[in-house]
Scaffold this motif. Structure first.
Motif, PDB file in Angstrom:
ATOM      1  N   PHE A 231       0.835  -1.197   0.000  1.00 41.04           N
ATOM      2  CA  PHE A 231       0.000   0.000   0.000  1.00 41.04           C
ATOM      3  C   PHE A 231       0.875   1.254   0.000  1.00 41.04           C
ATOM      4  O   PHE A 231       1.809   1.373   0.781  1.00 41.04           O
ATOM      5  CB  PHE A 231      -0.933  -0.003   1.205  1.00 41.04           C
ATOM      6  CG  PHE A 231      -2.013  -1.050   1.123  1.00 41.04           C
ATOM      7  CD1 PHE A 231      -3.094  -0.885   0.272  1.00 41.04           C
ATOM      8  CD2 PHE A 231      -1.933  -2.216   1.874  1.00 41.04           C
ATOM      9  CE1 PHE A 231      -4.086  -1.843   0.170  1.00 41.04           C
ATOM     10  CE2 PHE A 231      -2.926  -3.182   1.795  1.00 41.04           C
ATOM     11  CZ  PHE A 231      -4.002  -2.999   0.939  1.00 41.04           C
ATOM     12  N   GLY A 232       0.551   2.158  -0.897  1.00 38.41           N
ATOM     13  CA  GLY A 232       1.317   3.386  -1.039  1.00 38.41           C
ATOM     14  C   GLY A 232       1.769   3.632  -2.459  1.00 38.41           C
ATOM     15  O   GLY A 232       2.094   4.765  -2.823  1.00 38.41           O
ATOM     16  N   LEU A 233       1.795   2.585  -3.274  1.00 40.00           N
ATOM     17  CA  LEU A 233       2.174   2.761  -4.670  1.00 40.00           C
ATOM     18  C   LEU A 233       1.039   3.388  -5.472  1.00 40.00           C
ATOM     19  O   LEU A 233       1.278   4.168  -6.403  1.00 40.00           O
ATOM     20  CB  LEU A 233       2.565   1.416  -5.291  1.00 40.00           C
ATOM     21  CG  LEU A 233       3.857   0.785  -4.802  1.00 40.00           C
ATOM     22  CD1 LEU A 233       4.043  -0.605  -5.394  1.00 40.00           C
ATOM     23  CD2 LEU A 233       5.050   1.664  -5.149  1.00 40.00           C
ATOM     24  N   TYR A 234      -0.200   3.044  -5.147  1.00 38.43           N
ATOM     25  CA  TYR A 234      -1.360   3.589  -5.836  1.00 38.43           C
ATOM     26  C   TYR A 234      -2.485   3.740  -4.816  1.00 38.43           C
ATOM     27  O   TYR A 234      -2.350   3.328  -3.650  1.00 38.43           O
ATOM     28  CB  TYR A 234      -1.762   2.666  -6.999  1.00 38.43           C
ATOM     29  CG  TYR A 234      -2.743   3.297  -7.965  1.00 38.43           C
ATOM     30  CD1 TYR A 234      -2.387   4.436  -8.709  1.00 38.43           C
ATOM     31  CD2 TYR A 234      -4.025   2.784  -8.122  1.00 38.43           C
ATOM     32  CE1 TYR A 234      -3.281   5.029  -9.577  1.00 38.43           C
ATOM     33  CE2 TYR A 234      -4.931   3.378  -9.003  1.00 38.43           C
ATOM     34  CZ  TYR A 234      -4.549   4.503  -9.724  1.00 38.43           C
ATOM     35  OH  TYR A 234      -5.438   5.096 -10.586  1.00 38.43           O
ATOM     36  N   ASP A 235      -3.609   4.276  -5.241  1.00 36.79           N
ATOM     37  CA  ASP A 235      -4.755   4.508  -4.375  1.00 36.79           C
ATOM     38  C   ASP A 235      -5.176   3.215  -3.662  1.00 36.79           C
ATOM     39  O   ASP A 235      -5.482   2.211  -4.307  1.00 36.79           O
ATOM     40  CB  ASP A 235      -5.904   5.046  -5.226  1.00 36.79           C
ATOM     41  CG  ASP A 235      -7.181   5.269  -4.435  1.00 36.79           C
ATOM     42  OD1 ASP A 235      -7.105   5.365  -3.192  1.00 36.79           O
ATOM     43  OD2 ASP A 235      -8.255   5.324  -5.051  1.00 36.79           O
ATOM     44  N   TRP A 236      -5.220   3.259  -2.337  1.00 35.77           N
ATOM     45  CA  TRP A 236      -5.502   2.035  -1.575  1.00 35.77           C
ATOM     46  C   TRP A 236      -6.897   1.499  -1.852  1.00 35.77           C
ATOM     47  O   TRP A 236      -7.125   0.280  -1.765  1.00 35.77           O
ATOM     48  CB  TRP A 236      -5.300   2.268  -0.081  1.00 35.77           C
ATOM     49  CG  TRP A 236      -6.267   3.187   0.608  1.00 35.77           C
ATOM     50  CD1 TRP A 236      -6.097   4.522   0.848  1.00 35.77           C
ATOM     51  CD2 TRP A 236      -7.536   2.851   1.180  1.00 35.77           C
ATOM     52  NE1 TRP A 236      -7.178   5.037   1.522  1.00 35.77           N
ATOM     53  CE2 TRP A 236      -8.080   4.034   1.751  1.00 35.77           C
ATOM     54  CE3 TRP A 236      -8.271   1.660   1.281  1.00 35.77           C
ATOM     55  CZ2 TRP A 236      -9.315   4.063   2.392  1.00 35.77           C
ATOM     56  CZ3 TRP A 236      -9.510   1.688   1.934  1.00 35.77           C
ATOM     57  CH2 TRP A 236     -10.020   2.866   2.471  1.00 35.77           C
TER      58      TRP A 236
END
Length: 458
Positions: A231-236
């Motif tokens: 979590f954190g690379l794209y919208d959760w």
């Protein structure tokens, strides 16, 4: 059962559908949320639109309702058990990846002995990279054998789970033959554009090959698989719905959901600018919401939290749905022995640096039973067989007593005096108030351990 995927492609992540569901959920109504919560409280799980409705909750009253039901579901299925394990990182499968320290078999044996001497019984073998060439994969099989062969005093590692790069179907079959427990593999991100940006020209840039890995593993006979997102690379919110699509695909194809889901936020890592500045930072309140929504969506699936989260976050998520935690180990190859020699060169910087003894003490003080159980893997209570016991509540007759017996083992063989005092008070309390017939089973197992028997389980 006939699978529909070829070896190298996976097309079941529908980004347009996910975006449509998220757009629809933006105008959520409180009654829609409460309807979803009422369904979840009956242990019926959630569909994608119900998940999306819960994602939008920011009203304090509704949010507390969400958390309260997550706590109730966690308690009903898992009781007060919390499974503990140690990660062991051995470097990359890919010999071409830079800045990776690969351990020799002798060094691995030393690492494993260090973990055993702490009291660990479950181990997660972390083999990074994505180049499952013959030489690299064969070394993984040798490592697994080394782990199982290593002994220290009365201790041993009773089950090895693996977190490994995408493999071929044949390699997964060999992994199964090596007597692993569960096989984990994170997609990292389910958003194709983001995945490509994160892996520009890297050897693991093939999104579809990675996504189809769990299909290959389950076709190869590995019943227990674990998925996860960084979590954190794209919208959760997108990631959760894509994860849901992946899970439903596996259920349709193989008749069973993943055994575990790992929840992990991107944490600071040496040499990684993205890790220092995640593109989509996940706040602590949203992280708790992620755990709660997953618990309600997949009530019978284990949720794993690593030491990358700090002690306060870990403590807050225990009640909301987390059922397994890593403890008392380090994320870098050689980390356990290096820590003893005063070195600190971890690739990832974990947020909970406490020893296994300290974590066991706190877990017990909070009223949770620290469990080192590996029993289900021995008689084959995995995959669909595990779910057949879990859904009607029958698995409690196994997991509760086994948690107390393995906790008692730890307390007698490894715990500090204060941890033993707190832990034994918890065990005695549980034995007193468990319902029969579980109480009778648990009393018998704990009595055998206190009479100097080891590795007793049902």
């Amino acid at each position: 059962m006939t699978a529909t995927l070829c070896e190298k492609s996976a097309s079941f992540i529908d980004e347009a559908k996910i975006q449509e569901i998220l757009e629809d959920a933006r105008n959520y109504r409180s009654q829609r949320v409460r309807d979803a919560l009422a369904k979840a409280r009956k242990l019926k799980g959630l569909d994608a639109r119900e998940m999306a409705a819960l994602m939008q909750v920011d009203d304090p009253v509704l949010l507390e309702e969400l958390f309260a039901i997550a706590r109730a579901v966690k308690e009903e299925i898992y009781g007060n058990r919390l499974v503990l394990f140690a990660p062991l990182s051995i470097g990359s499968l890919c010999k071409n990846e830079l800045n990776q320290k690969a351990l020799s078999q002798d060094e691995i044996a030393v690492e494993v002995k260090s973990l055993i001497d702490q009291g660990h019984k479950r181990l997660l073998l972390v083999a990074g990279g994505s180049c499952p060439e013959k030489e690299g994969f064969d070394s993984i099989l040798r490592v697994i054998n080394t782990i199982y062969q290593t002994r220290s005093g009365r201790g041993e590692i009773r089950r090895v789970n693996v977190n490994i790069a995408p493999l071929t179907a044949e390699q997964f079959r060999e992994l199964k033959a090596a007597k692993i427990g569960a096989c984990q593999l994170f997609q990292e991100t389910y958003h194709r554009e983001t995945y490509a940006a994160v892996h520009p020209g890297a050897t693991k840039r093939d999104f579809d090959w990675r996504l189809a890995a769990m299909d290959r593993a389950m076709k190869a006979g590995i019943n227990d698989v674990g998925t996860g997102v960084r979590f954190g690379l794209y919208d959760w919110k997108f990631e959760l719905l894509a994860l849901h699509q992946h899970i439903r695909h596996l259920e349709e194809q193989f008749g069973v959901t993943p055994h575990t889901i790992s929840v992990a936020r991107i944490e600071p890592a040496a040499g990684s600018a993205m890790a220092l500045r995640p593109p989509h930072v996940v706040s602590d309140p949203d992280f708790k919401k992620i755990v709660a929504i997953l618990r309600l969506t997949l009530p019978y699936t284990g949720i794993i939290l690593s030491t990358c989260e700090n002690a306060d976050t870990r403590r807050a998520t225990f009640a909301l749905g987390v059922s397994q935690i890593s403890a008392g180990s380090r994320a870098n190859p050689g980390g356990d022995t290096e820590s003893l020699n005063g070195h600190d060169a971890e690739q990832f910087q974990p947020g909970d640096h406490r020893s296994l003894d300290e974590i066991v003490r706190e877990v017990a003080a909070l009223g949770y039973t620290p469990s080192f159980c590996t029993a289900c893997y021995r008689p084959g209570r995995t995959g669909a067989d595990f779910m057949d016991l879990a859904k009607p509540g029958l698995i409690k007759e196994h997991c509760g007593p086994n948690a107390l017996s393995t906790c008692t083992e730890y307390l007698l063989d490894y715990a500090s005096p204060e941890t033993r005092r707190i832990g034994e008070a918890l065990v005695n309390h549980n034995l007193k108030y468990l319902e029969t017939p579980v109480r009778n089973i648990a009393c018998g197992l704990v009595a055998r351990v206190r009479a100097n028997q080891r590795d007793v389980f049902v």
